[in-house]
Design a protein around this motif. Structure first.
Motif, PDB file in Angstrom:
ATOM      1  N   ALA A  74      57.393  -0.581  86.653  1.00 53.28           N
ATOM      2  CA  ALA A  74      57.178   0.634  87.462  1.00 53.28           C
ATOM      3  C   ALA A  74      56.876   1.860  86.605  1.00 53.28           C
ATOM      4  N   GLY A  75      55.969   1.702  85.644  1.00 55.88           N
ATOM      5  CA  GLY A  75      55.529   2.828  84.834  1.00 55.88           C
ATOM      6  C   GLY A  75      56.401   3.152  83.639  1.00 55.88           C
ATOM      7  N   ARG A  76      57.499   2.460  83.487  1.00 55.79           N
ATOM      8  CA  ARG A  76      58.364   2.713  82.329  1.00 55.79           C
ATOM      9  C   ARG A  76      57.701   2.192  81.049  1.00 55.79           C
ATOM     10  N   ARG A  77      57.908   2.898  79.950  1.00 53.51           N
ATOM     11  CA  ARG A  77      57.522   2.360  78.653  1.00 53.51           C
ATOM     12  C   ARG A  77      58.535   1.289  78.263  1.00 53.51           C
ATOM     13  N   VAL A  78      58.173   0.435  77.294  1.00 54.36           N
ATOM     14  CA  VAL A  78      58.982  -0.749  76.998  1.00 54.36           C
ATOM     15  C   VAL A  78      59.354  -0.795  75.516  1.00 54.36           C
ATOM     16  N   ALA A  79      60.601  -1.176  75.258  1.00 60.72           N
ATOM     17  CA  ALA A  79      61.065  -1.514  73.917  1.00 60.72           C
ATOM     18  C   ALA A  79      61.644  -2.914  73.960  1.00 60.72           C
ATOM     19  N   LEU A  80      61.133  -3.784  73.102  1.00 58.91           N
ATOM     20  CA  LEU A  80      61.610  -5.167  73.014  1.00 58.91           C
ATOM     21  C   LEU A  80      62.517  -5.320  71.804  1.00 58.91           C
ATOM     22  N   PHE A  81      63.625  -6.044  72.002  1.00 59.78           N
ATOM     23  CA  PHE A  81      64.564  -6.329  70.921  1.00 59.78           C
ATOM     24  C   PHE A  81      64.744  -7.844  70.826  1.00 59.78           C
ATOM     25  N   ALA A  82      64.686  -8.374  69.608  1.00 59.93           N
ATOM     26  CA  ALA A  82      64.828  -9.809  69.385  1.00 59.93           C
ATOM     27  C   ALA A  82      65.379 -10.039  67.989  1.00 59.93           C
ATOM     28  N   HIS A  83      65.860 -11.227  67.729  1.00 57.37           N
ATOM     29  CA  HIS A  83      66.379 -11.521  66.392  1.00 57.37           C
ATOM     30  C   HIS A  83      65.244 -11.723  65.390  1.00 57.37           C
ATOM     31  N   LYS A  84      64.299 -12.576  65.734  1.00 61.92           N
ATOM     32  CA  LYS A  84      63.228 -12.911  64.789  1.00 61.92           C
ATOM     33  C   LYS A  84      62.032 -11.968  64.947  1.00 61.92           C
ATOM     34  N   PRO A  85      61.401 -11.602  63.842  1.00 64.17           N
ATOM     35  CA  PRO A  85      60.209 -10.750  63.926  1.00 64.17           C
ATOM     36  C   PRO A  85      58.995 -11.540  64.381  1.00 64.17           C
ATOM     37  N   LEU A  86      57.968 -10.813  64.801  1.00 60.92           N
ATOM     38  CA  LEU A  86      56.727 -11.461  65.225  1.00 60.92           C
ATOM     39  C   LEU A  86      56.026 -12.146  64.054  1.00 60.92           C
ATOM     40  N   PHE A  87      55.995 -11.473  62.903  1.00 62.45           N
ATOM     41  CA  PHE A  87      55.327 -12.023  61.717  1.00 62.45           C
ATOM     42  C   PHE A  87      55.945 -11.387  60.478  1.00 62.45           C
ATOM     43  N   ILE A  88      55.576 -11.916  59.309  1.00 63.99           N
ATOM     44  CA  ILE A  88      56.091 -11.382  58.045  1.00 63.99           C
ATOM     45  C   ILE A  88      55.030 -10.558  57.327  1.00 63.99           C
ATOM     46  N   ASP A  89      53.908 -11.174  56.988  1.00 68.36           N
ATOM     47  CA  ASP A  89      52.899 -10.519  56.163  1.00 68.36           C
ATOM     48  C   ASP A  89      51.670 -10.066  56.933  1.00 68.36           C
ATOM     49  N   ALA A  90      51.286 -10.804  57.973  1.00 66.90           N
ATOM     50  CA  ALA A  90      50.063 -10.478  58.702  1.00 66.90           C
ATOM     51  C   ALA A  90      50.162 -10.989  60.128  1.00 66.90           C
ATOM     52  N   PRO A  91      49.609 -10.253  61.104  1.00 65.48           N
ATOM     53  CA  PRO A  91      49.718 -10.652  62.511  1.00 65.48           C
ATOM     54  C   PRO A  91      49.138 -12.020  62.822  1.00 65.48           C
ATOM     55  N   ASP A  92      48.140 -12.457  62.032  1.00 66.50           N
ATOM     56  CA  ASP A  92      47.493 -13.735  62.314  1.00 66.50           C
ATOM     57  C   ASP A  92      47.916 -14.825  61.335  1.00 66.50           C
TER      58      ASP A  92
END
Length: 276
Positions: free
Chosen positions: A143-161
């Motif tokens: 409903a229009g709110r901005r979002v902050a996601l919290f998790a234990h593991k990161p998405l990536f280490i050195d590069a997004p791909d």
């Protein structure tokens, strides 16, 4: 809205190596005037297999006067298939019964804060799929709110791909699904722990923050990673945008895992011994 992120505390009644950091961290937290505390996992040394580790650690968390939300780490609920302690129904049930939900959302100050169980990612089973469906719904009805996601593991280490980093980050297929959801919704922050390195960067329009451990740094046992080795926490301040500050908390000890790993995590030592 001020949110304090703590992570990787590694508390235990039987292996108290890092428990001494709780008193200075608690004292600092109580002086921050924060609105919410988020713990991004590895609350325990071995909650994946020991009820007592979770109950002991949760008793410590209840000493905080500020509301707290927690997502589990691999030492709390287990890790990938084929690991020493894979996530399974028993481990998830232990966490849920003793610590609470392993995923959650909280709305405040025009933001939606979402906590994910990142240890489900990579199993490609019903639990993982149910969480993706839940996340999609949580993002779709914000409903229009901005979002902050919290998790234990990161998405990536050195590069997004980058390819599969194994132990360290989200696997490529699940990472891509998260990227697609992040791109479709107003996700301003993805905050994580796990690495025992403190770092900030960006992925497209999303700020990435790796919170520093509250227990130990790693010296030569593992590869160098981006960022810096320190013990502390993160202060996230939310308005129309988010400003995040990594803090070295006074009075905490920067234990070095290399020095005590044979006592705290002997299985990690065995995994690194050469096979003859």
């Amino acid at each position: 809205m001020k949110v304090i992120q703590i992570t990787d505390t590694h508390f235990s009644p039987d292996k108290p190596h890092f428990n001494g950091n709780w008193a200075p961290l608690l004292s600092w937290i109580e002086k921050t005037d924060a609105d919410l505390i988020v713990h991004t996992g590895d609350l325990t040394v071995d909650g994946a297999d020991k009820d007592a580790d979770i109950t002991f650690s949760m008793d410590l968390m209840r000493q905080v006067s500020i509301p707290m939300l927690i997502v589990p780490g691999n030492h709390d609920v287990g890790h990938l298939k084929g690991s020493d302690q894979p996530v399974n129904a028993e481990r998830l049930s232990r966490w849920r019964s003793l610590a609470g939900d392993d995923r959650w959302l909280e709305d405040a100050a025009g933001w939606r804060f979402i906590g994910l169980n990142s240890l489900l990612l990579g199993h490609e089973d019903d639990e993982e799929e149910a969480q993706f469906e839940w996340l999609h719904q949580a993002l779709s009805d914000r409903a229009g709110r901005r979002v902050a996601l919290f998790a234990h593991k990161p998405l990536f280490i050195d590069a997004p791909d980058e390819g599969d980093t194994g132990y360290w980050s989200v696997r490529p297929a699940q990472r891509r699904r998260l990227y697609d959801l992040i791109a479709a919704h107003d996700v301003a922050l993805f905050a994580s722990g796990h690495l025992h390195w403190a770092w900030q960067g960006r992925f497209d329009n999303t700020q990435l923050t790796w919170g520093p451990s509250a227990a130990f740094i790693i010296d030569k046992m593992e590869r160098e990673m981006p960022g810096e080795r320190l013990i502390g926490a993160v202060v996230h301040e939310f308005d129309t945008t988010v400003e995040s500050t990594i803090v070295a908390v006074p009075g905490m000890t920067a234990h070095v895992l290399d020095d005590v790993v044979h006592e705290v995590y002997p299985q990690a030592v065995k995994q690194r011994e050469p096979v003859e």
